[in-house]
Design a protein around this motif. Structure first.
Motif, mmCIF file in Angstrom:
data_model
loop_
_atom_site.group_PDB
_atom_site.id
_atom_site.type_symbol
_atom_site.label_atom_id
_atom_site.label_comp_id
_atom_site.label_asym_id
_atom_site.label_seq_id
_atom_site.Cartn_x
_atom_site.Cartn_y
_atom_site.Cartn_z
ATOM 1 N N CYS A 23 1.061 -1.128 0.067
ATOM 2 C CA CYS A 23 0.226 0.028 -0.066
ATOM 3 C C CYS A 23 0.844 1.447 -0.134
ATOM 4 N N ASP A 24 0.674 2.149 -0.921
ATOM 5 C CA ASP A 24 1.399 3.219 -0.976
ATOM 6 C C ASP A 24 0.565 4.737 -0.405
ATOM 7 N N SER A 25 1.391 5.311 0.328
ATOM 8 C CA SER A 25 0.790 6.187 1.164
ATOM 9 C C SER A 25 1.227 7.722 0.467
ATOM 10 N N ASP A 26 2.117 7.821 -0.515
ATOM 11 C CA ASP A 26 2.528 9.210 -0.563
ATOM 12 C C ASP A 26 2.462 9.498 -2.382
ATOM 13 N N GLY A 27 1.752 8.627 -2.835
ATOM 14 C CA GLY A 27 1.519 8.789 -4.229
ATOM 15 C C GLY A 27 2.727 8.484 -5.271
ATOM 16 N N ASP A 28 3.751 7.791 -4.815
ATOM 17 C CA ASP A 28 4.589 7.429 -5.890
ATOM 18 C C ASP A 28 4.389 5.813 -6.349
ATOM 19 N N GLN A 29 3.449 5.210 -6.037
ATOM 20 C CA GLN A 29 2.831 3.996 -6.270
ATOM 21 C C GLN A 29 4.083 2.828 -5.853
ATOM 22 N N VAL A 30 4.838 3.152 -4.861
ATOM 23 C CA VAL A 30 5.580 2.463 -4.353
ATOM 24 C C VAL A 30 5.193 2.237 -2.962
ATOM 25 N N GLY A 31 4.832 1.004 -2.408
ATOM 26 C CA GLY A 31 4.342 0.677 -1.027
ATOM 27 C C GLY A 31 5.305 1.319 -0.064
ATOM 28 N N ASP A 32 4.861 1.575 1.129
ATOM 29 C CA ASP A 32 5.586 2.106 2.018
ATOM 30 C C ASP A 32 4.945 1.746 3.533
ATOM 31 N N LEU A 33 5.989 2.236 4.430
ATOM 32 C CA LEU A 33 5.404 1.766 5.841
ATOM 33 C C LEU A 33 4.295 2.681 6.230
#
Ligand code: CA
Length: 536
Positions: free
Chosen positions: A56-66
């Motif tokens: 799941c991506d939180s900041d819009g770069d389409q890479v999942g993150d913490l």
């Protein structure tokens, strides 16, 4: 199919009345889901394996993150999981991050150390144990230890012998002089030195014979335990000393005693990708769990039971296998905790093993999750995601939404081929009561409601089992429950559980792929095709 669905809706229409009268009926039959659950805070958990990159991506770069993982904790908790295994989160060059460049940082693609601390605290608050992948077998070839060791070797004169006194990192890896002529050894620059890289040149294997290296790893374990992790998933333990189980067990004894001294309730699970006869031996190390490869993958017991025919793949064979694994691992450690899983990030996704037959995809859930031990579910399995072929395809974006650009959606690994999901996205499956997701959730609930399921000692009920019926008892702290599985693809089955033999039993809960009811009358249990019942 339409008929089955209608039948299921009728059951739901009746549910309201049942809830109201639940008190007088007792906690049995159709209202089992309403029972209160007290999850025991130990290491017999239901774990969710997350590949952060694709989750799941939180900041819009389409890479999942913490932060994306944090935003889905409600989902994870609501599904019933009380453990999370994060695949590697440390800085690395590859998308999968099994090539660690720095053991004491978070990969910037995934966020910051503050994000990790927040995740650990949030998990802790919710009673979710968080473990992270700890890759000890090898580092990245870009790790400063390896870079320094190589430049040291390159700086040596023709008749100079290397020494760990001059460069401590020289002994951190397996260097040899002269070409071993093996496809897992690679040349250091243009020198006569070669290093071992079991997986590829970018991941040099470390040398556990070095006490200095072990000291470095002890500091790494301390670091993450202080950050709030509840343990580690230990990668590639059979390659510590490839082909030498006894030496690997010694390394693991060291890891286990170090971690448990720092945090006695920590949970450790090792990946010894071997047959049962070998991975059982690893339990001698004291490590809590090793992944149960016997039951996993396209030819493991779960797949064979549902998708293969013949006596060796019968319901009875499934029950035998439950006992076989238990007995094999207990031979090496009395309190061994099996770690059943169906697929992981190295295996094609399970829906494909079942030819996308929704009934079988559902039935696989209890065959895995109701096993004794710590059960693991790979993200996306709970919605029957697709993924096969190259590794990248097995690590595709979590299918939250049918809209690939929806909030939280990730793009997946660069070299991934597009995977067509055959079942609905999570958003839709959460709403639909008869979805694969709903079935997984019910399965985990049944496991959580009955502590004997995860913790019990398994025994077969040989007089009850047959080609289609697996029947086992599970005993934990003096209490025995019974699990009956109807693994017939087509037939309703009746099983007699007489009071003389088993005492007065009641239905504690059940799972039924088509939504039909499991009933019990005068000791006769009626199980629809593809159903499981817990009697206590
Ligand atoms: Ca991101």
């Amino acid at each position: 199919m339409g008929k089955a669905k209608r039948k299921f809706r009728n059951i739901f229409a009746g549910l309201l009345i049942l809830v109201i009268t639940a008190g007088s009926l007792g906690a049995c039959g159709r209202d089992w889901r309403g029972k209160e659950v007290t999850v025991i805070d130990d290491n017999y958990r239901t774990w969710y394996e997350i590949f952060v990159y694709s989750f799941c991506d939180s900041d819009g770069d389409q890479v999942g993150d913490l932060q994306g993982v944090i935003s889905k904790l409600d989902y994870i908790e609501d599904t019933g999981f009380n453990g999370i295994w994060l695949m590697p989160v440390m800085p690395a060059s590859s998308y999968h991050k099994y090539d660690v460049k720095d053991y004491l940082e978070i990969d910037p693609e995934y966020g910051t150390m503050a994000d990790f601390e927040e995740l650990a605290a949030e998990c802790n608050k919710r009673g979710i144990k968080l473990i992270i992948d700890l890759v000890l077998n090898h580092t990245s070839s870009e790790h400063p230890w390896f870079v320094e060791a190589c430049s040291y070797l390159e700086s040596l004169g023709a008749d100079e012998e290397p020494s760990a006194e001059d460069c401590p990192y020289y002994e951190y890896y397996n260097f040899v002089k002269g070409n071993p002529n093996s496809d897992v050894w690679y040349q250091v620059g243009s020198t006569d030195y070669y290093y071992e890289g079991m997986f590829w040149s970018g991941m040099p294997d470390v040398n556990f014979g070095s006490q200095a290296l072990r000291g470095e790893f002890e500091a790494v374990m301390d670091f993450w335990l202080e950050k709030g992790v509840g343990g580690f998933r230990l990668d590639a333990v059979k390659e510590f000393y490839s082909g030498a189980t006894g030496k690997n067990v010694e390394v693991l004894e060291w890891v286990n005693s170090y971690v448990k001294a720092a945090k006695p309730d920590a949970y450790l699970v090792g990946e010894a990708w071997e047959g049962l006869g070998t991975y059982a031996q690893y339990y001698a190390s004291g490590i809590d769990s090793f992944f149960d490869f016997e039951f996993a993958g396209p030819t493991g017991v779960v797949t064979r039971t549902l998708a293969f025919s013949g006596e060796n793949n019968s319901a009875q064979a499934y029950a035998k296998a439950l006992c076989r694994v238990q007995n094999a691992i207990r031979e090496y450690r009395e309190d061994a905790i099996d770690a059943p899983f169906f697929v992981n990030h190295d295996m094609a996704r399970a829906a494909g093993y079942m030819q996308y037959d929704e009934r079988k995809v559902k039935m696989a859930a209890p065959l895995n999750i109701l096993m004794s031990g710590s059960a693991f579910v790979y993200y996306g399995e709970e919605i029957g995601m697709s993924g096969s072929g190259k590794d990248e395809n097995k690590r595709a974006p979590m299918y939250w939404s049918a809209d690939a650009s929806a909030e939280g959606m990730t793009k997946g690994p660069l070299d991934m081929e597009p995977q067509e999901n055959m079942f609905a996205c999570a958003q839709e499956q959460i709403k639909a009561k008869d979805s694969i997701y709903g079935f997984y959730k019910d399965t985990i609930l049944l496991r959580n409601q009955n502590p004997e399921i995860a913790r019990g000692t398994v025994a077969r009920l040989e007089e009850v089992e047959d080609q289609d019926i697996a029947a086992v008892s599970k005993t934990y702290e003096g209490k025995t429950i019974y699990l009956l599985y109807n693994i017939s693809e087509t037939d309703e089955k009746q099983v007699t559980m007489s009071a003389e033999q088993y005492g007065e039993l009641e239905i504690a809960g059940y799972l039924s792929v088509d939504g039909g009811e499991v009933t019990m009358k005068d000791g006769v249990v009626t199980l629809p095709s593809y159903s499981v019942v817990v009697l206590r």
